[in-house]
Design an enzyme around this catalytic site. Structure first.
Site, PDB file in Angstrom:
ATOM      1  N   HIS A 159      -6.069  10.730   4.575  1.00 21.76           N
ATOM      2  CA  HIS A 159      -6.946  10.168   5.736  1.00 21.76           C
ATOM      3  C   HIS A 159      -6.912  10.780   6.370  1.00 21.76           C
ATOM      4  O   HIS A 159      -7.162  12.222   6.574  1.00 21.76           O
ATOM      5  CB  HIS A 159      -5.964   9.333   5.868  1.00 21.76           C
ATOM      6  CG  HIS A 159      -5.717   8.247   5.355  1.00 21.76           C
ATOM      7  ND1 HIS A 159      -6.153   6.672   5.336  1.00 21.76           N
ATOM      8  CD2 HIS A 159      -4.133   8.032   4.413  1.00 21.76           C
ATOM      9  CE1 HIS A 159      -5.414   5.469   4.320  1.00 21.76           C
ATOM     10  NE2 HIS A 159      -4.112   6.440   3.488  1.00 21.76           N
ATOM     11  N   HIS A 166       0.097   9.257  -5.436  1.00 15.51           N
ATOM     12  CA  HIS A 166       0.539   8.401  -5.202  1.00 15.51           C
ATOM     13  C   HIS A 166       0.519   7.065  -5.508  1.00 15.51           C
ATOM     14  O   HIS A 166      -0.921   6.641  -5.243  1.00 15.51           O
ATOM     15  CB  HIS A 166       1.717   8.320  -3.960  1.00 15.51           C
ATOM     16  CG  HIS A 166       1.070   7.808  -2.498  1.00 15.51           C
ATOM     17  ND1 HIS A 166       0.105   8.611  -2.425  1.00 15.51           N
ATOM     18  CD2 HIS A 166       0.954   6.827  -1.950  1.00 15.51           C
ATOM     19  CE1 HIS A 166      -0.956   8.016  -1.155  1.00 15.51           C
ATOM     20  NE2 HIS A 166       0.299   7.430  -0.574  1.00 15.51           N
ATOM     21  N   ASP A 193      -0.706  11.586   1.264  1.00 11.21           N
ATOM     22  CA  ASP A 193      -0.500  11.065   2.174  1.00 11.21           C
ATOM     23  C   ASP A 193       0.584  11.540   2.914  1.00 11.21           C
ATOM     24  O   ASP A 193       1.778  10.160   3.970  1.00 11.21           O
ATOM     25  CB  ASP A 193       0.338   9.677   2.385  1.00 11.21           C
ATOM     26  CG  ASP A 193      -1.597   8.436   2.814  1.00 11.21           C
ATOM     27  OD1 ASP A 193      -2.856   9.441   2.767  1.00 11.21           O
ATOM     28  OD2 ASP A 193      -1.306   7.239   1.944  1.00 11.21           O
ATOM     29  N   HIS A 201       6.967   9.502   2.248  1.00  7.57           N
ATOM     30  CA  HIS A 201       5.915   8.380   2.332  1.00  7.57           C
ATOM     31  C   HIS A 201       6.413   7.033   1.555  1.00  7.57           C
ATOM     32  O   HIS A 201       5.878   6.014   1.260  1.00  7.57           O
ATOM     33  CB  HIS A 201       4.229   8.486   2.285  1.00  7.57           C
ATOM     34  CG  HIS A 201       3.564   7.815   1.928  1.00  7.57           C
ATOM     35  ND1 HIS A 201       3.017   7.258   3.133  1.00  7.57           N
ATOM     36  CD2 HIS A 201       2.426   7.538   1.661  1.00  7.57           C
ATOM     37  CE1 HIS A 201       2.366   6.539   2.792  1.00  7.57           C
ATOM     38  NE2 HIS A 201       2.021   6.383   2.298  1.00  7.57           N
ATOM     39  N   HIS A 256       0.311   3.677  -3.510  1.00  9.52           N
ATOM     40  CA  HIS A 256      -0.728   2.769  -3.140  1.00  9.52           C
ATOM     41  C   HIS A 256      -1.698   2.788  -3.675  1.00  9.52           C
ATOM     42  O   HIS A 256      -2.799   3.352  -3.785  1.00  9.52           O
ATOM     43  CB  HIS A 256      -1.119   3.209  -1.869  1.00  9.52           C
ATOM     44  CG  HIS A 256       0.932   3.604  -1.128  1.00  9.52           C
ATOM     45  ND1 HIS A 256       1.000   3.858   0.042  1.00  9.52           N
ATOM     46  CD2 HIS A 256       1.625   2.727  -1.392  1.00  9.52           C
ATOM     47  CE1 HIS A 256       2.128   4.155   0.539  1.00  9.52           C
ATOM     48  NE2 HIS A 256       3.128   3.293  -0.429  1.00  9.52           N
ATOM     49  N   ASP A 266      -4.969   1.954  -1.425  1.00  7.07           N
ATOM     50  CA  ASP A 266      -5.987   3.055  -0.919  1.00  7.07           C
ATOM     51  C   ASP A 266      -6.245   4.385  -1.459  1.00  7.07           C
ATOM     52  O   ASP A 266      -6.534   4.578  -0.962  1.00  7.07           O
ATOM     53  CB  ASP A 266      -6.035   2.939  -0.124  1.00  7.07           C
ATOM     54  CG  ASP A 266      -4.192   4.089   0.792  1.00  7.07           C
ATOM     55  OD1 ASP A 266      -3.363   3.146   0.046  1.00  7.07           O
ATOM     56  OD2 ASP A 266      -4.716   4.729   1.717  1.00  7.07           O
ATOM     57  N   HIS A 267      -5.296   4.214  -2.972  1.00  5.45           N
ATOM     58  CA  HIS A 267      -5.536   5.979  -3.773  1.00  5.45           C
ATOM     59  C   HIS A 267      -5.965   5.440  -5.012  1.00  5.45           C
ATOM     60  O   HIS A 267      -6.804   6.649  -5.493  1.00  5.45           O
ATOM     61  CB  HIS A 267      -4.067   6.783  -3.562  1.00  5.45           C
ATOM     62  CG  HIS A 267      -4.097   6.747  -1.940  1.00  5.45           C
ATOM     63  ND1 HIS A 267      -4.327   8.153  -1.583  1.00  5.45           N
ATOM     64  CD2 HIS A 267      -3.230   6.208  -0.891  1.00  5.45           C
ATOM     65  CE1 HIS A 267      -3.737   8.465   0.069  1.00  5.45           C
ATOM     66  NE2 HIS A 267      -3.195   7.142  -0.253  1.00  5.45           N
TER      67      HIS A 267
HETATM   68 FE    FE Z   1      -2.912   6.298   1.878  1.00  5.76          FE
HETATM   69 ZN    ZN Z   2       0.059   5.969   1.408  1.00 10.32          ZN
END
Ligand code: FE
Ligand code: ZN
Length: 253
Positions: free
Chosen positions: A181, A59, A143, A118, A61, A63-64
């Site tokens: 995560h 996805h 996630d 998410h 985001h 942090d990905h």
């Molecule tokens: Fe994440």
């Molecule tokens: Zn995420």
């Protein structure tokens, strides 16, 4: 290290606060899943003399996807596989995929599973196992599904996420779950606060605390393990799921 077969490993690189970048290696080639940042990935691949062939994105985001463009500078011929529906939010994708699409990477078939909740276009990647090669199926869940938990609902409804989790729940019990995560310990402490006597939750929490104290990841888990101790997996309908999600959102350890 995840020794499935000598030339097939899935290696974790823990980064930032609790992200895990998974690197799937076969021979001298590597596929990276959700690179939050690039430097530790570049270093590890170079140290091990590996060539990046693909980046999988679950996805959009930061942090990905945060490290992806830097990786492309080092390995410009690498492909980036992401949801076609997220072309505007993951603009550097080279191969845009849709639900149920099957593609080949490192000679393995990978199936795209659309699992919104998410984010509205979240996808997971499923590698079917092989009895002949004694390989378990693998899921890169991003996630959506975590160890004993699930992602927060940023863009989706509880019923969407409930359906997405049910979809993952239908995968074979021995499927190994590689999440983006490391939240398992916290999730199990929350689950234990609701069901203090549940033996599956208690024994898994004990195991995870040991792993974490040795600096190990709690992952991969399996579908069977999640079926036993993931309260979101165990919820019977989307109303029950919604209640649990809200409870977890407001819970502090
Ligand atoms: Fe994440
Ligand atoms: Zn995420």
């Amino acid at each position: 290290m995840e020794p499935e077969k000598q030339d097939f490993i899935i290696h974790p690189i823990p980064v930032l606060k609790d992200n895990i970048i998974w690197i799937w290696v076969k021979g001298d080639q590597a596929v990276v899943v959700d690179p939050a940042i690039s430097q530790p990935v570049i270093s590890w691949l170079k140290e091990n003399e590996l060539k990046l062939t693909s980046v999988l994105q679950t996805h959009h985001h930061e942090d990905h996807i945060g490290g992806t463009e830097d990786l492309l500078e080092v390995w410009p011929s690498s492909s980036v596989i992401a949801a076609k529906r997220d072309l505007d939010r993951i603009p550097f994708q080279t191969h845009s995929v849709e639900d149920n699409e099957i593609f080949i990477l490192l000679e393995e078939e990978i199936k795209v599973l659309e699992v919104p909740g998410h984010t509205r276009n979240h996808i997971s990647f499923y590698l079917g196992g092989s009895k002949i090669r004694k390989m378990h199926p693998v899921l890169f869940s991003g996630d959506t599904l975590f160890g004993a938990g699930c992602g927060r609902l940023f863009e989706g409804s509880p019923s969407q996420m409930f359906n997405s989790l049910n979809r993952l729940k239908s995968l074979p019990n021995d499927t190994k779950i590689f999440c983006a995560h490391e939240y398992t310990e916290d999730n199990l402490k929350w689950a234990k606060s609701i069901y203090p006597e549940d033996s599956n939750i208690r024994s898994r929490l004990e195991k995870v605390i040991k792993q974490r104290s040795k600096g190990l990841q709690s992952l991969p888990s399996t579908i069977l393990e999640e079926r036993k101790s993931n309260l979101f997996f165990l919820s019977k309908n989307s109303a029950e799921f919604a209640k649990l999600r809200l409870h977890k959102d407001n819970w502090t350890n």
